[in-house]
Design an enzyme around this catalytic site. Structure first.
Site, short mmCIF file in Angstrom:
data_model
loop_
_atom_site.label_atom_id
_atom_site.label_comp_id
_atom_site.label_asym_id
_atom_site.label_seq_id
_atom_site.Cartn_x
_atom_site.Cartn_y
_atom_site.Cartn_z
CG ASN A 1 1.21 -3.58 3.00
OD1 ASN A 1 1.73 -2.72 3.71
ND2 ASN A 1 1.90 -4.30 2.12
CE LYS B 1 1.91 -2.62 -1.36
NZ LYS B 1 2.28 -3.31 -2.58
CG HIS C 1 5.04 -7.35 1.40
ND1 HIS C 1 5.51 -6.92 0.18
CD2 HIS C 1 3.69 -7.26 1.35
CE1 HIS C 1 4.47 -6.57 -0.57
NE2 HIS C 1 3.36 -6.78 0.11
CD GLU D 1 5.75 -4.05 -2.16
OE1 GLU D 1 5.62 -3.40 -1.11
OE2 GLU D 1 4.85 -4.16 -3.02
CD GLU E 1 0.58 -10.15 -0.20
OE1 GLU E 1 -0.45 -9.47 -0.16
OE2 GLU E 1 1.72 -9.66 -0.13
N GLY F 1 0.22 -5.41 -7.05
CA GLY F 1 0.34 -4.07 -7.64
C GLY F 1 0.25 -4.05 -9.15
CB SER G 1 -4.41 -7.03 -8.17
OG SER G 1 -3.14 -6.54 -8.57
C1 PEP Z 1 0.36 -6.08 -0.98
O1 PEP Z 1 1.01 -5.06 -0.87
O2 PEP Z 1 0.48 -6.96 -0.14
C2 PEP Z 1 -0.56 -6.20 -2.12
C3 PEP Z 1 -1.21 -7.32 -2.26
O3 PEP Z 1 -0.67 -5.11 -2.96
P1 PEP Z 1 -1.81 -4.87 -4.08
O4 PEP Z 1 -3.14 -5.14 -3.41
O5 PEP Z 1 -1.65 -3.45 -4.48
O6 PEP Z 1 -1.56 -5.84 -5.19
#
Ligand code: PEP
Length: 243
Positions: A11, A13, A98, A100, A167, A173, A206
């Site tokens: 992803n 973003k 998501h 975000e 998630e 992040g 992460s």
């Molecule tokens: C995500 O954006 O779905 C995500 C899991 O980000 P990260 O891997 O940076 O934690």
């Protein structure tokens, strides 16, 4: 080990111009030539990079994903994108709900549900994201929050063409990965809510080259949704090529 089809999705973003996307793809492709065909590789990129990547991916083993889809096919919805616009570009997957989008853009379980249904109507596979905040986890509410998100997000949804990403918001992040066994436990809870036991359930939060092997060793984790580490083609290839 895995229960459903293995899907590793990046992803991006709001990262990468078209030129940067092409540069990424060249390096990624050379690092996934030997990857087992059973592992689906997906890049969920900004709308502006879809067209150029679509042309370069044609016939290859990497699939294309978007990061949103509106529930109407057209109309006065400034800033949104429709199913037909995505399918015309050869998009196969779309990330929906998501955290975000939920946190910054008012996405709810109800709007996520409309987007999931619409994605499926257009032949796109939705990747529906669910997960709890740190506060909810600390209050012992992780399971109930996720079950509620699933109950609302999956109303009238065809579970034969669906991916779910667990998630935990506190792990996105932050570098603070959810312990692989705990992620597996929650993913089992998610699976119990589903009528189709073969739905791919990914872990996201992460995921890095140094923890993917442990994550993918778990019995119920069918892949990963990768944010930060998917921006570097060598790192992402290492994740895709987990041991
Ligand atoms: C995500 O954006 O779905 C995500 C899991 O980000 P990260 O891997 O940076 O934690």
């Amino acid at each position: 080990m895995a229960v459903g089809k293995i899907i590793i999705a990046g992803n991006w973003k709001m990262h990468k111009t078209q030129a940067e996307a092409l540069e990424f793809l060249t390096v990624l492709k050379s690092n996934v030539e030997e990857t087992d065909e059973a592992r689906e590789i997906v890049l969920c990129v900004p709308f502006t990079a879809l067209s150029i990547l679509s042309k370069s991916l044609h016939g290859g083993k990497v699939r294309l994903g978007a990061q949103n889809v509106h529930w109407e096919d057209q109309g006065a919805y400034t800033g949104e994108i429709s199913g037909p616009m995505l399918t015309e570009l050869g998009v196969d997957y779309v990330v929906i709900g998501h955290s975000e989008r939920r946190q910054y853009f008012g996405e709810t379980d109800e709007t996520a549900n409309l987007r999931v249904i619409t994605a499926q109507r257009h032949g796109l596979t939705p990747i529906l994201c669910v997960g709890e905040t740190k506060q909810q986890r600390d209050a012992g509410e992780a399971e109930s929050v996720i079950i509620n998100q699933l109950q609302k997000g999956l109303v009238d949804v065809d579970q034969s063409k669906l991916v779910i990403a667990y998630e935990p918001i506190w792990a996105i992040g932050t570098g603070d990965t959810c312990d692989a066994e705990e992620a597996n436990r929650i993913i089992k809870v998610i699976r119990e809510q589903l009528s189709n036991q073969k739905v791919t359930i990914q872990y996201g939060g992460s995921v890095k080259p140094n923890n993917i092997d442990e994550i993918m060793k778990q019995s119920d984790i069918d892949g990963a949704l990768v944010g930060g580490a998917s921006l570097d083609p060598v790192n992402f290839a290492r994740i895709v090529n987990y041991q």
